[in-house]
Design a protein around this motif. Structure first.
Motif: not given
Length: 182
Positions: A163-182
């Motif tokens: 599960t850890a790698p899936v959650v790490e990918r989620h975290l990275a995606a959320m950080e990218r998306l946050r930077d994108q919409i900021a």
């Protein structure tokens, strides 16, 4: 909206954001202590984390302004539903005594985060959702990595490792998306 109400709303949002951040720090600290080794604590925290992710994503589907945020929310529902099923399977396959059943309700800390998310104004909703997702996924990364390395149950360590790698990918995606919409 009056100037007084606007100031109150801004202050209230700042308090909510601070509360969410403190809650995230508490969650990460807990994930790095008992949750890292105890199967019972791990199961409780992993299950409640999935419940929070699914509930928050459902709120996001109703209130998000960005189609990218809505798409991310759909991904969270799918992946955290899968995670819950996998955790349940690991528990069924693992007949270890002392590991309680999956909890059936969310804890007070994450309930508060959901309340803050529901209260977020439309123009701040996407940022609030993504900020919370980043906090929640950092906590879950810590939980999964800690348990896979030090957990007291082999079957659940295997679940955490997968599960850890899936959650790490989620975290990275959320950080990218946050930077994108900021």
């Amino acid at each position: 909206m009056t100037e007084r109400n606007e100031k109150h709303g801004t202050l209230h949002r700042a308090v909510d954001k601070t509360s969410d951040a403190l809650g995230g720090m508490v969650g990460r600290a807990a994930a790095n202590t008992a949750g890292s080794t105890s199967a019972a604590s791990f199961v409780e925290n992993a299950a409640i984390g999935d419940m929070y992710e699914i509930a928050a994503a459902k709120v996001a589907l109703q209130h998000a302004q960005s189609d990218l945020v809505k798409a991310a929310a759909l991904k969270m529902i799918a992946d955290h539903t899968t995670s819950t099923h996998q955790l349940r399977s690991a528990m069924i396959m693992n007949e270890t005594k002392g590991v309680p059943a999956l909890p059936d309700s969310i804890d007070a800390r994450r309930k508060t985060m959901l309340d803050h998310l529901q209260a977020a104004p439309a123009d701040k909703f996407d940022a609030t959702y993504l900020d919370q997702q980043i906090l929640a996924h950092k906590e879950t990364v810590d939980l999964m990595n800690g348990f896979k390395d030090s957990g007291d149950n082999a079957q659940l360590r295997s679940f955490a490792a997968g599960t850890a790698p899936v959650v790490e990918r989620h975290l990275a995606a959320m950080e990218r998306l946050r930077d994108q919409i900021a």
